[in-house]
Motif scaffolding. Structure first.
Motif, mmCIF file in Angstrom:
data_model
loop_
_atom_site.group_PDB
_atom_site.id
_atom_site.type_symbol
_atom_site.label_atom_id
_atom_site.label_comp_id
_atom_site.label_asym_id
_atom_site.label_seq_id
_atom_site.Cartn_x
_atom_site.Cartn_y
_atom_site.Cartn_z
ATOM 1 N N THR A 242 10.602 1.955 2.942
ATOM 2 C CA THR A 242 10.824 3.204 2.226
ATOM 3 C C THR A 242 11.831 2.950 1.123
ATOM 4 O O THR A 242 12.987 2.621 1.401
ATOM 5 C CB THR A 242 11.338 4.312 3.167
ATOM 6 O OG1 THR A 242 10.366 4.543 4.185
ATOM 7 C CG2 THR A 242 11.579 5.605 2.399
ATOM 8 N N SER B 186 -3.826 8.120 1.606
ATOM 9 C CA SER B 186 -4.708 7.622 2.657
ATOM 10 C C SER B 186 -4.971 6.133 2.445
ATOM 11 O O SER B 186 -4.922 5.653 1.316
ATOM 12 C CB SER B 186 -6.048 8.359 2.627
ATOM 13 O OG SER B 186 -5.856 9.730 2.812
ATOM 14 N N PRO B 187 -5.279 5.424 3.529
ATOM 15 C CA PRO B 187 -5.695 4.030 3.335
ATOM 16 C C PRO B 187 -6.960 3.998 2.472
ATOM 17 O O PRO B 187 -7.808 4.879 2.576
ATOM 18 C CB PRO B 187 -6.004 3.550 4.746
ATOM 19 C CG PRO B 187 -5.288 4.489 5.647
ATOM 20 C CD PRO B 187 -5.247 5.809 4.928
ATOM 21 N N VAL C 43 2.109 4.796 0.951
ATOM 22 C CA VAL C 43 1.955 5.635 2.146
ATOM 23 C C VAL C 43 2.302 7.085 1.829
ATOM 24 O O VAL C 43 1.563 8.000 2.165
ATOM 25 C CB VAL C 43 2.829 5.105 3.305
ATOM 26 C CG1 VAL C 43 2.724 6.017 4.519
ATOM 27 C CG2 VAL C 43 2.435 3.679 3.668
ATOM 28 N N HIS C 44 3.446 7.286 1.182
ATOM 29 C CA HIS C 44 3.851 8.652 0.817
ATOM 30 C C HIS C 44 4.803 8.629 -0.361
ATOM 31 O O HIS C 44 5.462 7.625 -0.630
ATOM 32 C CB HIS C 44 4.504 9.385 1.998
ATOM 33 C CG HIS C 44 5.839 8.826 2.389
ATOM 34 N ND1 HIS C 44 7.012 9.210 1.781
ATOM 35 C CD2 HIS C 44 6.187 7.908 3.317
ATOM 36 C CE1 HIS C 44 8.018 8.555 2.320
ATOM 37 N NE2 HIS C 44 7.542 7.745 3.263
ATOM 38 N N THR D 207 -7.130 7.333 -2.593
ATOM 39 C CA THR D 207 -6.655 8.718 -2.582
ATOM 40 C C THR D 207 -6.941 9.301 -3.954
ATOM 41 O O THR D 207 -6.543 8.729 -4.970
ATOM 42 C CB THR D 207 -5.144 8.793 -2.290
ATOM 43 O OG1 THR D 207 -4.886 8.235 -1.006
ATOM 44 C CG2 THR D 207 -4.651 10.232 -2.328
ATOM 45 N N GLU E 176 0.851 12.506 0.630
ATOM 46 C CA GLU E 176 0.490 11.450 1.580
ATOM 47 C C GLU E 176 -0.713 10.702 1.013
ATOM 48 O O GLU E 176 -1.681 11.324 0.574
ATOM 49 C CB GLU E 176 0.133 12.050 2.941
ATOM 50 C CG GLU E 176 1.243 12.856 3.576
ATOM 51 C CD GLU E 176 2.375 12.008 4.116
ATOM 52 O OE1 GLU E 176 2.131 10.834 4.469
ATOM 53 O OE2 GLU E 176 3.507 12.512 4.170
ATOM 54 N N THR F 3 0.856 -1.185 0.000
ATOM 55 C CA THR F 3 0.000 0.000 0.000
ATOM 56 C C THR F 3 0.892 1.236 0.000
ATOM 57 O O THR F 3 1.841 1.321 0.788
ATOM 58 C CB THR F 3 -0.897 0.013 1.258
ATOM 59 O OG1 THR F 3 -1.663 -1.182 1.297
ATOM 60 C CG2 THR F 3 -1.820 1.213 1.257
ATOM 61 N N GLY G 297 7.197 5.641 0.348
ATOM 62 C CA GLY G 297 6.839 4.868 1.534
ATOM 63 C C GLY G 297 5.760 3.857 1.194
ATOM 64 O O GLY G 297 4.784 4.185 0.527
ATOM 65 N N LEU G 298 5.964 2.624 1.648
ATOM 66 C CA LEU G 298 5.028 1.538 1.388
ATOM 67 C C LEU G 298 4.697 0.831 2.695
ATOM 68 O O LEU G 298 5.516 0.802 3.618
ATOM 69 C CB LEU G 298 5.641 0.510 0.425
ATOM 70 C CG LEU G 298 6.086 1.025 -0.935
ATOM 71 C CD1 LEU G 298 6.929 -0.030 -1.642
ATOM 72 C CD2 LEU G 298 4.887 1.396 -1.777
ATOM 73 N N ARG G 299 3.517 0.248 2.770
ATOM 74 C CA ARG G 299 3.147 -0.615 3.888
ATOM 75 C C ARG G 299 2.873 -1.999 3.322
ATOM 76 O O ARG G 299 2.138 -2.144 2.347
ATOM 77 C CB ARG G 299 1.921 -0.087 4.621
ATOM 78 C CG ARG G 299 1.584 -0.916 5.862
ATOM 79 C CD ARG G 299 0.567 -0.247 6.776
ATOM 80 N NE ARG G 299 1.090 1.023 7.289
ATOM 81 C CZ ARG G 299 0.641 2.231 6.910
ATOM 82 N NH1 ARG G 299 -0.327 2.340 6.040
ATOM 83 N NH2 ARG G 299 1.152 3.332 7.416
ATOM 84 N N SER H 53 6.629 -1.526 7.418
ATOM 85 C CA SER H 53 6.760 -0.340 6.578
ATOM 86 C C SER H 53 8.076 -0.392 5.828
ATOM 87 O O SER H 53 9.093 -0.813 6.385
ATOM 88 C CB SER H 53 6.724 0.928 7.430
ATOM 89 O OG SER H 53 5.478 1.073 8.041
#
Length: 109
Positions: A79, A24-25, A7-8, A28, A22, A5, A69-71, A77
Motif C-alpha cells: 500500500t 478487479s483482477p 488493487v484499490h 476494470t 476497487e 497489479t 493498493g498494489l499486488r 500486497s
C-alpha cells in the motif's frame, strides 16, 4: 520480472468517509457521464506513482491522503501512501521498503 497489479485507490480525510475505487483482477472499466471523475482516477494513480501534481476537483475537497493498493506478482500486497499536494520524496517513510528494494511510503504484507 516483477509485475504490479492495482488493487484499490482510496482517498482519506478528517471527518470524511473514505472514497475508494476497487480494481478487479484482469480488466476494470471505469465509465460514466462527462465530468464525473473518470480522468481523475487515472491522474490519481499517476500521482501515486510519482507525478508531481494532482489537479484538484471539487469532489476532492477535504481529502488529504491517497492510498494505492498494489499486488506484486509473487502474491505480496503493498500500500503506497501519499499526502495530497506533496512531492513523492516529501512523504517517504523512514525505513527502506524491502518489498521492492526501494525507498517509498509503503506497507508490506
Amino acid at each position: 520480472m516483477i509485475r504490479l497489479t492495482l488493487v484499490h485507490l482510496t482517498f482519506l480525510g478528517m471527518d470524511k468517509l473514505p472514497a475508494a475505487v476497487e480494481f478487479s483482477p484482469g480488466l476494470t472499466v471505469i465509465y460514466g457521464a462527462s465530468d464525473t471523475g473518470k480522468s481523475y482516477v487515472e491522474e490519481a494513480v499517476d500521482y501515486m506513482l510519482g507525478a508531481s501534481e494532482l489537479k484538484s476537483i471539487p469532489e476532492d475537497d477535504g481529502y488529504t491522503r491517497i492510498l494505492l493498493g498494489l499486488r506484486v506478482s509473487d502474491g505480496r500486497s503493498l500500500t503506497l501512501s501519499r499526502a495530497i499536494g506533496t512531492r513523492p520524496s516529501a512523504s517517504l517513510s523512514p525505513h527502506t521498503a524491502s518489498c521492492l528494494g526501494a525507498r517509498w511510503p509503503v506497507a508490506c504484507r
